[in-house]
Enzyme design. Structure first.
Site, PDB file in Angstrom:
ATOM      1  N   GLU A  49      76.736   8.488  37.771  1.00 12.69           N
ATOM      2  CA  GLU A  49      77.536   9.455  38.530  1.00 12.69           C
ATOM      3  C   GLU A  49      76.762   9.970  39.739  1.00 12.69           C
ATOM      4  OE1 GLU A  49      78.252  10.343  34.064  1.00 12.69           O
ATOM      5  OE2 GLU A  49      76.700   9.458  35.325  1.00 12.69           O
ATOM      6  N   CYS A  75      76.463  13.722  31.900  1.00 15.79           N
ATOM      7  CA  CYS A  75      75.450  14.660  31.409  1.00 15.79           C
ATOM      8  C   CYS A  75      75.535  15.949  32.231  1.00 15.79           C
ATOM      9  CB  CYS A  75      74.054  14.037  31.500  1.00 15.79           C
ATOM     10  SG  CYS A  75      73.420  13.856  33.181  1.00 15.79           S
ATOM     11  N   ASN A 118      73.790   3.312  36.528  1.00 16.06           N
ATOM     12  CA  ASN A 118      72.493   3.938  36.253  1.00 16.06           C
ATOM     13  C   ASN A 118      71.350   3.005  36.651  1.00 16.06           C
ATOM     14  OD1 ASN A 118      73.421   2.423  33.927  1.00 16.06           O
ATOM     15  ND2 ASN A 118      71.841   3.383  32.683  1.00 16.06           N
ATOM     16  N   ILE A 119      70.286   3.630  37.135  1.00 16.33           N
ATOM     17  CA  ILE A 119      69.095   2.907  37.581  1.00 16.33           C
ATOM     18  C   ILE A 119      67.896   3.572  36.922  1.00 16.33           C
ATOM     19  CG2 ILE A 119      67.692   2.244  39.561  1.00 16.33           C
ATOM     20  CD1 ILE A 119      70.293   2.600  41.256  1.00 16.33           C
ATOM     21  N   GLU A 120      67.293   2.850  35.985  1.00 17.22           N
ATOM     22  CA  GLU A 120      66.142   3.402  35.273  1.00 17.22           C
ATOM     23  C   GLU A 120      64.849   3.112  36.024  1.00 17.22           C
ATOM     24  OE1 GLU A 120      68.074   3.248  30.819  1.00 17.22           O
ATOM     25  OE2 GLU A 120      66.448   1.867  31.266  1.00 17.22           O
ATOM     26  N   ASN A 121      63.790   3.757  35.574  1.00 19.94           N
ATOM     27  CA  ASN A 121      62.484   3.617  36.197  1.00 19.94           C
ATOM     28  C   ASN A 121      61.448   3.649  35.091  1.00 19.94           C
ATOM     29  OD1 ASN A 121      59.957   4.775  37.610  1.00 19.94           O
ATOM     30  ND2 ASN A 121      61.322   4.233  39.304  1.00 19.94           N
ATOM     31  N   ALA A 122      60.355   2.922  35.254  1.00 20.77           N
ATOM     32  CA  ALA A 122      59.293   2.931  34.248  1.00 20.77           C
ATOM     33  C   ALA A 122      58.751   4.334  34.021  1.00 20.77           C
ATOM     34  CB  ALA A 122      58.157   1.987  34.652  1.00 20.77           C
ATOM     35  N   SER A 123      58.824   5.177  35.039  1.00 23.08           N
ATOM     36  CA  SER A 123      58.523   6.598  34.894  1.00 23.08           C
ATOM     37  C   SER A 123      59.853   7.259  34.547  1.00 23.08           C
ATOM     38  CB  SER A 123      57.958   7.161  36.204  1.00 23.08           C
ATOM     39  OG  SER A 123      57.740   8.540  36.081  1.00 23.08           O
ATOM     40  N   CYS A 148      71.322   8.590  37.063  1.00 26.99           N
ATOM     41  CA  CYS A 148      72.570   8.349  36.336  1.00 26.99           C
ATOM     42  C   CYS A 148      73.607   7.713  37.256  1.00 26.99           C
ATOM     43  CB  CYS A 148      73.120   9.657  35.791  1.00 26.99           C
ATOM     44  SG  CYS A 148      72.059  10.475  34.585  1.00 26.99           S
TER      45      CYS A 148
END
Length: 134
Positions: free
Chosen positions: A55, A87, A42-47, A53
């Site tokens: 997958e 998800c 998973n790679i999150e973002n400040a936005s 995800c």
């Protein structure tokens, strides 16, 4: 490849997670019928809505490398007390790749002390996919 090998690949991917906001590192590993394994994390973002995800990252990598089917098994791992399942969005993304090859891959949902094996069709019954458009 054994289930344990695929789970280890997913755990290794999770170690590369960029999840500074949720601190919920997830890893996924896709096994294809030719023995190839593709991983994602998973790679999150400040936005927040722009996060990806594990997958989805793995499927995107596989398709960018030319995969158009042949998906036989998926392992998903993460932190927490229970098993991790894809998800809804990821179920749909996995389904697109699976339907291109006419497969119903096994999904290994991994928790700290349990592995729950199911199929994509059990997680996403009556799925919409490429055949639905024809």
């Amino acid at each position: 490849m054994t289930d344990d090998d695929l789970i280890a690949a997913a755990r290794s991917a999770a170690a590369q997670s960029y999840s500074p906001y949720s601190r919920f590192a997830v890893g996924a590993a896709l096994l294809f019928d030719d023995g190839k394994v593709v991983t994602g994390t998973n790679i999150e973002n400040a936005s927040y809505g722009l996060a990806l995800c594990a997958e989805t990252v793995a499927v995107s990598k596989a398709m960018a490398d030319g995969a158009r089917g042949g998906l036989v098994r998926v392992a998903v791992t993460g932190p927490g007390a229970g098993v991790i399942t894809p998800c809804g969005r990821c179920r749909q993304v996995i389904n697109e790749l699976a339907q291109l090859g006419g497969t119903d891959p096994d999904i290994l949902c991994v928790g700290p002390g349990e592995v729950r094996r199911t199929t994509l069709s059990a997680l996403l019954p009556d799925a919409f996919g490429p055949a639905s458009l024809g």
